[in-house]
Design an enzyme around this catalytic site. Sequence first.
Site, PDB file in Angstrom:
ATOM      1  N   SER A 138      51.773  31.384  43.438  1.00 30.07           N
ATOM      2  CA  SER A 138      49.476  30.891  44.613  1.00 30.07           C
ATOM      3  C   SER A 138      49.600  29.781  44.854  1.00 30.07           C
ATOM      4  O   SER A 138      50.281  30.027  45.473  1.00 30.07           O
ATOM      5  CB  SER A 138      49.373  29.857  42.044  1.00 30.07           C
ATOM      6  OG  SER A 138      47.271  30.486  42.789  1.00 30.07           O
ATOM      7  N   ASP A 259      44.613  41.141  40.351  1.00 28.84           N
ATOM      8  CA  ASP A 259      44.048  39.440  40.485  1.00 28.84           C
ATOM      9  C   ASP A 259      42.037  39.221  41.007  1.00 28.84           C
ATOM     10  O   ASP A 259      41.821  40.130  41.324  1.00 28.84           O
ATOM     11  CB  ASP A 259      45.142  38.918  42.044  1.00 28.84           C
ATOM     12  CG  ASP A 259      44.986  37.333  41.766  1.00 28.84           C
ATOM     13  OD1 ASP A 259      43.504  37.180  40.815  1.00 28.84           O
ATOM     14  OD2 ASP A 259      45.669  37.378  42.534  1.00 28.84           O
ATOM     15  N   HIS A 306      46.256  37.362  38.152  1.00 28.61           N
ATOM     16  CA  HIS A 306      47.039  36.349  38.478  1.00 28.61           C
ATOM     17  C   HIS A 306      47.675  36.503  38.346  1.00 28.61           C
ATOM     18  O   HIS A 306      47.826  36.067  36.673  1.00 28.61           O
ATOM     19  CB  HIS A 306      45.777  36.052  39.310  1.00 28.61           C
ATOM     20  CG  HIS A 306      46.455  34.886  40.226  1.00 28.61           C
ATOM     21  ND1 HIS A 306      47.015  34.365  41.170  1.00 28.61           N
ATOM     22  CD2 HIS A 306      46.599  33.097  39.881  1.00 28.61           C
ATOM     23  CE1 HIS A 306      47.290  34.289  41.976  1.00 28.61           C
ATOM     24  NE2 HIS A 306      47.011  32.843  41.027  1.00 28.61           N
TER      25      HIS A 306
END
Length: 325
Positions: A138, A259, A306
């Site tokens: 991330s 996501d 995600h």
Amino acid sequence: MSMDGLSGFHVLMYSQGERSAAVLTRSRYFVMFLALLCVALAGYVVSAPTNDIRPLVVWHGLGDTYASRGIAQFESEVKKLHPDIFVHLVYIDRDAKEDERATFASNYGNVNAQIDLVAEQLASIPELGRGFDAIGFSQGGQFLRGYVERYNDPPVYNLITFGSQHMGISDIPQCRSFDFLCEVARRAAKAGVYTKWAQENLVQAQYFRDPNQLGLYTTLNSFLADINNEAMLPTSRNVTYADNLASLENLILVLFLQDKTVIPKESAWFGSEAPSEEFAMLSTQSDGQQLDDRGAITLGTCPGEHMHLTGCWEDLVRKWVGQPF
């Protein structure tokens, strides 16, 4: 005293002398043997094969910590694939709770200061001296890219990023349930994302990129606009950033297909919501041009939400991590 007695005494003394000489001789041989053994062992150590596998550096994402169970499990799985690999987990604070807080605010909410700190940290680790491969989860992905562009000493060979916000976000990521402090930081960032305070203290504000206010973003953003070389004038672009990025052997960008945390999710591939710059960093006249021209950019996907890796990481780590120097 009879001669026999004297003879007996001398014989006794002579026998003790022989024994002493024998003991001394054996001691000398033993010392010589130990010396030769030490030399032999030293020669073995020198000639024994050393760990010549590139080490790995991992930078975790929002709401996570270097000491979390998930990161520890990932490190363990990497070592199953590459048993002799050295892995370093980036931390902003040794205290796990503070390290987690630093992913969105707290005393370490300035991303530029975080990258400076991590650059010093990496340079101090002997095992990383010849360089390393890197994985960013991330926001850790764009932070590692910032390290490459600004420092890259020791150098990164292959950079893999999972669901990173390379082209920013147009909405602040959602917090985990009951994460009150994160929610407070999120609301503060949305309320005044381009204020000086937010740009120095709220991590997500520093990669917030509003496609409808790009002028404001390029002028006031303190982090992402800089590492993306989004200067108003082409002559103001930082050539060192472009050269350092081009020095990567490979850049592997992984997008999560479902996501909903990163908006837009295509930011993981340098995608933007602005139609005129759909994949700006991978186009001509961009910092990624040299990498793209030589086929050094790989666009990958993972199914699911995600950071739901679900095994999609294994082939990437097997291929791009753990290679010999």
